[in-house]
Each structure stands twice: as structure tokens, then as C-alpha cells.
Design an enzyme around this catalytic site. Sequence first.
Site, PDB file in Angstrom:
ATOM      1  N   SER A   1       0.586  -3.822  -3.994  1.00 52.26           N
ATOM      2  CA  SER A   1      -0.780  -3.091  -3.819  1.00 52.26           C
ATOM      3  C   SER A   1      -1.830  -4.040  -3.316  1.00 52.26           C
ATOM      4  CB  SER A   1      -1.049  -2.220  -5.114  1.00 52.26           C
ATOM      5  OG  SER A   1       0.081  -1.419  -5.372  1.00 52.26           O
TER       6      SER A   1
ATOM      7  N   GLU B   1      10.421  -5.155  -4.174  1.00 56.86           N
ATOM      8  CA  GLU B   1       9.396  -5.950  -3.578  1.00 56.86           C
ATOM      9  C   GLU B   1       9.929  -7.389  -3.284  1.00 56.86           C
ATOM     10  OE1 GLU B   1       6.397  -5.593  -1.771  1.00 56.86           O
ATOM     11  OE2 GLU B   1       6.741  -7.773  -1.652  1.00 56.86           O
TER      12      GLU B   1
ATOM     13  N   ARG C   1     -24.991  13.893  24.940  1.00 56.79           N
ATOM     14  CA  ARG C   1     -26.019  14.697  25.903  1.00 56.79           C
ATOM     15  C   ARG C   1     -25.395  14.046  27.623  1.00 56.79           C
ATOM     16  NH1 ARG C   1     -31.836  13.498  24.130  1.00 56.79           N
ATOM     17  NH2 ARG C   1     -31.896  12.972  26.114  1.00 56.79           N
TER      18      ARG C   1
ATOM     19  N   ASP D   1       3.163   1.098   7.495  1.00 57.00           N
ATOM     20  CA  ASP D   1       3.062   0.232   8.704  1.00 57.00           C
ATOM     21  C   ASP D   1       4.390   0.011   9.571  1.00 57.00           C
ATOM     22  OD1 ASP D   1       0.586  -0.390   7.961  1.00 57.00           O
ATOM     23  OD2 ASP D   1       1.048  -2.576   7.808  1.00 57.00           O
TER      24      ASP D   1
ATOM     25  N   ALA E   1       0.785  -1.073   0.057  1.00 56.75           N
ATOM     26  CA  ALA E   1      -0.089  -0.005   0.009  1.00 56.75           C
ATOM     27  C   ALA E   1       0.806   1.294   0.004  1.00 56.75           C
ATOM     28  CB  ALA E   1      -0.951   0.110   1.174  1.00 56.75           C
TER      29      ALA E   1
ATOM     30  N   CYS F   1      -5.806  -6.269   4.622  1.00 59.19           N
ATOM     31  CA  CYS F   1      -7.030  -6.354   5.422  1.00 59.19           C
ATOM     32  C   CYS F   1      -8.160  -7.435   4.828  1.00 59.19           C
ATOM     33  CB  CYS F   1      -7.566  -4.916   5.339  1.00 59.19           C
ATOM     34  SG  CYS F   1      -6.427  -3.921   5.345  1.00 59.19           S
TER      35      CYS F   1
ATOM     36  N   ARG G   1       2.416   1.414 -16.294  1.00 59.37           N
ATOM     37  CA  ARG G   1       2.149   2.855 -15.716  1.00 59.37           C
ATOM     38  C   ARG G   1       3.612   3.505 -15.409  1.00 59.37           C
ATOM     39  NH1 ARG G   1      -2.386   0.773 -14.118  1.00 59.37           N
ATOM     40  NH2 ARG G   1      -4.148   2.018 -14.153  1.00 59.37           N
TER      41      ARG G   1
END
Lengths: 461, 461
Positions: free
Chosen positions: A41, A35, A449, A290, A11, A45, A72
Amino acid sequence: MERLVVIGGDAAGASAASQARLRRPPGELEVVVLERGTYTSYSACGIPYWVGGLVDGPDALIARSPEEHRRRGVDVRTGTEAEGIDLDRREVAVRDRATGAASRLGFDQLVIATGATPVRPPLPGIDAPGVHGVQTLDDGRALIDALAPDRTRAVVIGGGYIGIEMAEAMKLRGLDVTVLDRGAQPMSTLDPDMGVLVHEQMEAMGIDVVTHADVQAVETGPDGRVRAVVTADGTYPADLVVLGMGARPNTGLAREAGLPLGDSGGLRTDLRMRVWGGDPRHAGIWAAGDCVEVLNLVSGRFQHIALGTHANKQGRVAGMNIGGGYATFPGVVGTAVSKVCDLEIARTGLREKDADAAGFAYETATIQSTGRAGYYPGADKMTVKMLAERTTGRLLGVQIVGRDGAAKRIDVAAVALTARMTVEDLTALDLGYAPPFSPVWDPILVAARKAAQKVGAADRV
Amino acid sequence: MERLVVIGGDAAGASAASQARLRRPPGELEVVVLERGTYTSYSACGIPYWVGGLVDGPDALIARSPEEHRRRGVDVRTGTEAEGIDLDRREVAVRDRATGAASRLGFDQLVIATGATPVRPPLPGIDAPGVHGVQTLDDGRALIDALAPDRTRAVVIGGGYIGIEMAEAMKLRGLDVTVLDRGAQPMSTLDPDMGVLVHEQMEAMGIDVVTHADVQAVETGPDGRVRAVVTADGTYPADLVVLGMGARPNTGLAREAGLPLGDSGGLRTDLRMRVWGGDPRHAGIWAAGDCVEVLNLVSGRFQHIALGTHANKQGRVAGMNIGGGYATFPGVVGTAVSKVCDLEIARTGLREKDADAAGFAYETATIQSTGRAGYYPGADKMTVKMLAERTTGRLLGVQIVGRDGAAKRIDVAAVALTARMTVEDLTALDLGYAPPFSPVWDPILVAARKAAQKVGAADRV
């Protein structure tokens, strides 16, 4: 040409690489991602839901593959391990995991996005077949492959987010599930009086929760596979063991390079995600995800929180800055949501012990309400606990345990904490109301409240 | 002994009476509530769900009956109409609706909580049997009693909140439903580019939506019952007609008494809910609920919004103040949520035309995302539109149309508007993330990123 090297392609690293790439042309900036694994990516989770059979994996969990990154213009090198950072020569020592070949790669800018390492205590038997972590896609695959009709008993060690999500996953797969937690209640990210609600509800779902569990060993059978988990108070038969004891920042490389680590063990950065320890050689060194520690905007203290949403934001901020923009990650308020089966759990801000540690005098208010108008079908009970500073009424934290629609209500508190609102401010908030979505007084307002009354503002709210 | 008279026993009036009662002993303050109907403290917002058969009514919709109020020391007089307010003599002219007997009741403090009156244009046939309003519990009962197997065609006049909720109710009852709306799209509380999404989805659900509908008459049959609704462009057969054209503040008594009304026609009050027009005779006169106008904290303008959640808050504030406390209702940001079948609709802050009217230069950003991680089961498309002030980036408004979990996300924007946050501030919000509850970038954050880029802060976020 200038070169950006990113260590870690999940990520944070991939976000940083992508943003830098978008903002600076390929002829001006080379972007290399190292990597060690085979994926980039991906949503760690999502692994519990893949293991539970709710999600087809692993492809669905991959937001952008190495090939897509390469198309890309990002040079992603998978199976490539960074073994050292040389700040003097501005080089990373690299090893190809398949061939063992070592090399060195120079950098102008470096992003450290090495993530976190799951806690794996050095217990006898911890490495036996049948003991599973759930951090990587390979972990998820291994656990799914280990499911078999004759493996009917799962023991989950740890009752935090991963632990309860994996308990659900094992339950969905039809296994008998026991969760061993060392604390007085599962979900230690909640106060114990809220954690007990989770405990009770998990038991009601048929998940066995053992608290104060002092795990001492993993027992193996004659075939070497896991057979049971042994605690100080008893032995729990297990065909599968899942480790859910959290994760620590993976900062070995950074530490060896002399980069500054905080008390939590994570890399300390500034708001723009620059690592800076006062040494000019740290210029151009960034960190995200992380492996860093984050500023808690409520307590004013740094802490380590391994969470994909922070990793994405931090990676994006680092990449935008490297790309010539100006972006900051101001910090967190400690928001987290999770669920076990249909029980939703949420928290933000400070627990009582955090507030104590930060030196706040505070009041607490706990209320029960429903997520819809009481008369509307499906209106389920929800418990909200709120902490407020005693004299000022400043909101300090909120915890929620409930069902349909409970968890995301925490976002109201997250924004209010960010804006440093008082609980009195909260009582006047114009939150959405219609019978299918909320009682006429939203549970957050009911809690506010009560909290406002307790901080002595009763006559003013 | 001091006497508080409250005109109107629904949300606002009953809340005011209850709070005042709680705070001042019966021997010190007499509390009298004049209610022209037979019910108190009921949820008018729940009527569509009762009519639709989702909720057992009317008892479930009554939060506190007249008897319950009386047991708590509030003298509720049902079937009792206030016919005039005499500020000089500090008396209310009262008529018993059953006997017709007139009397006068003195007051020291007066709360005007006369609510709103549904719009009912003076069209031919509008009062024919088969034409139903849905404001009171009696209205709901009458509509349910009118359901019959041979009444298969419902026409709903008005495509706002009540209109779409009643369209759902009629659909749930198995009727063919046509909604006639005078605007270019239903849900005029959204911008047209968001309203069109509602239009399309309602059509996809099998609800016929006619826009630009100029309703001219209700046509009746030989039996005098409704037979069709006639517009300038066509005639729509109808066995039942439901009026959902909004409501106007019911301020006849107040106007006759010379109390100050705002441009919206609602009573104007200060933050403590005191009516004050500069005349000493106004001391001790309070107002709350659907008969008042509220300050919009984003536009800085007053407007009339009939909504139970505001009525409850305002009534509580008035009652606390009357009871000797100090409380304020600072205003609203214009939050509203609704749904038609499974389509959720939410808005807060300013639409484009509101922003224009308030003189803001602004940018808009519209994005599509999902309410859960894209790979998680049940992840449904959600459209978020965000308005931000051009130079400052200040958040001005948000609109959401989507399914599961869409509507209540508006609360994040409601809090952010209250705190006057910028869209750049929003991009860093620590909102709850887990795959069952949100993508790793919550849709609100995705919209904020795009809005921040458009206001020219691209290099800073």
C-alpha cells in the site's frame, strides 16, 4: 473455510484485501496477500517528490504497512512471489524469494493485482549502474543513494508524467537536466499544440528538452557506470539516467493461465472487476489495478492506464464484491494531472488523435485566460483546449496548461464528460466565482463558449 | 431605427448591450445604456481586495469603461438616472443627475439591469461619517480615503461573503477587526456546523467574531463621526464601520411599472431573460443581473442571488436574444466561493434548511481530508459536508471549509448537481490525481463514499 488469495500487495491488491476483510469475518474468509517486495500500500506516485527531497520517505509514502494489514486480519506474505496460477486445481504456485522454497496455495477467490512493469527497452548499457527506474520504493531509495555532489548531469528518458516529474526532482536536487522524448513534443498525452507549451516552459525553467530523440544506447565509462545517453542525433553526457517511458500491464501469470487479455495487453474485466473469458474455471477470479484495462467512457474503447486512483477504486470494488456487496467500476474518462515545477498540466477525455480514431467529427477551441480575476495578485496565464463533437456539441475532451490553480480545473470537464454534457451545457454551469479563485467567466466556461460557437451553435449560446 | 435601452451599465447591462451590439449592425439597432453612476462594467466583487490593498483600483476593476463601450458603438450615458418606465408609451423617464434636466427616451427593447441595493437598516447613526457600504467603486474610494493611522478599530456588520472579505481587507490594512453577525455562526450560507469552523478559524486569525449580535445603533462622537456600534449585548468601539449585510434586488422602477416580481422581490424572467407577466405590453422587456431572481435547479424554487458571474451570463443571454440569437440561462445550483485570509469557503446546492424547506428527506456526511496527498508539503486539512436524498441517493448539496485548494473543489459538486448525479455516481468519478493536487481519493470522493453508505447504498458502493 473459504480463502481469498490476492497476488500483489500495493494499491489495488491491498484495497481488495481490506474491503473483503471488513465485510466478511475472519472465521468465514481467510485473506492472504502475496507480495514479492517488502512494502504494501505505498504511493508510487509520491516517489518523484521523495527523490526531489520534498517528502521524507519511504515511510511517509506507505499508507499501510504489512504489519498494519496483519493487525487487521490480512495475512500479508512479503518476499513471496506467485509463479503460476493453476485454474484447474485452483492453486497458486508460490516461491519464497529469500529461501527459494516453493509451495502451492489453494484459493476459492483470487484477485490478480500484479501491477505494471516499467518499459525498459533492451538497449546496450540499459542495465548499467546509474540507470534508474522509479516504480518501487527500492527504486526511489537507490536513486537517492546515487545522488552525489560530483554527479551533476541527469538525463531523463521519456517526457511523459514520470519523465517530467523526475525532471523536476533532479532539478530540485540541483542537477542539470536533459529530457529525451521520442515524440514531437513532451507529454504525448496532450495534443502537440498543447505539448509545445510544456516544452517551451520547461526550457524556460532551464530543463533541456530534446524531441524526436531516438535513444540507441547507454554509454558506460571504464568503471562500468553510465557516462552518456546516445541518440541517433547526438550524445548526452549523464551521471544519472532516469527511465520514464511508461509501463505495461504485468500479465505474464494471467496469460500463462489462459485468462483473457484485451488489445492493450491488460486483463479484461467486467464492471464488477471479474475476469471472465467464457470459461467456468474463471469464476471467482478478479483483477484490479495497473494490470487491467479500463473502459474509456468517451471513446467506448478499452485502454491501459496505470494510475493509483483507478487502482484504489478498482481494488475497493473487487473487495466489496468479494465481501458480498455489489459495486462497480464503470470506467474512466481519461483524467490525468501533473506538474513540472510550477507548471501544471491536465487532460481528460479525448485528444484529437483519439477522437479521430474513435470516428468523431469534432471542432477544437483553444483559449487563454487566468486562474484568478485578471487584476488579482498571482493571476497567471492558463491555456485551455476543448474538443466537441461537431453536430451534437458533445464535450469530447479538455487539456489545460497553466500555473496556479490550472490542473484541478480539469475535474469540471471530467464530471461533464461523465454526464455526457454538451459544450453548450457547459456555458451555463454555475461554477464558483470570487476574484481570488476565478475570473468572472471561469476559463472552462470561456473555452466552452468558443467551442459552442465553433460547433455551429453560435446563435443558441 | 429600432432602439434598445438598457437601464444600468454594470455587469448585466453592459453585457447585454455589448452582445446586442455585436449581433446587429449600428444602422439597424441603436443601443443606449443609462448609467446613474460614472463607471461601467466594473467588478464590485473586487472592491474588498482593492480596499485591502491587494489590488490597485479603481481602474483595474473596470473591465470596460464608458469610452470603450462608446468606441464599440454603445451609447453609454453616465450620470443619467432612469426615473420611470412607461410601458404604454414605451418610454423611459430620464434625468441628468448633473443638470437635473428631465427627458424621455423611447425604446423598442428594454433591458432592466438595475442591480441590487445593499441592506442598510434604518438604525440611529447609520448615515454617520465613517459608516461605509462597499457596493460601488465610489464606496471603495471613500473607504480607502477614510483609512488613517489613528483609525485602528473596524467593526464589520454582517458575517456573510462581503463581511468576511471586508474583515480580511481591514485586517490587511492593520486594523483591529470585529465582525458582528446576527446568526449563531458567520456565513449563514453554510449549515451552522460548517459555519462554526469559519468562526473558529477567524478567531484564530485574530478577527473577533460576535454572534447573535442584535445591532441597535451606530454611536457617534462630538465630531459627528462614528465612535462605536451598539448591540443589545454590548458596545463595540469603532473608528470605521463597514456594512456587509447583503443586498436586495433594486426593482422600484419595475414594480412601479407593474412588471412581475417574484417572492424574493426580484424580477421574474423566463429562461431567455424575458420579463413576462402575461401582459402584451411586456413584449420586448428583458431583465438581467442582481435585480432578477433565479431558478435553483436543485430545489426547483426561485431565489435572489446577487453574484457577478450570474449577472454576466444573464446579460449575455439577454443580449444574444435581443441580437436575434437563441440563448437561455437555465438557472443556478447555488454555488459560491469565498475566503477570509487563507481560509477558503465554498458551498453549492442545498443546506439542511433548504432541503427541509424543499421537502427532501436526506442524509448528511461530513469528512475531513486534505487538498494534497497527506505526505506532500502544504497538505492542509479540509472539511467537506455532503447532503444526499435518502432513498435515491441524489446529491443535494456540498459545503467545504479548508485551505489551499479547497474552494474550487466545489465545482465538481456544481457540475454533478447540474447533471442530477447520485452520490454513488460521484464515488466513481475520474477526478484528477497527483500528489501535489489531491490525495489518491479526492476529498469529494471520500465524502461521496460516506454519503453513499448513509443513504443505504453501502452494499452497492
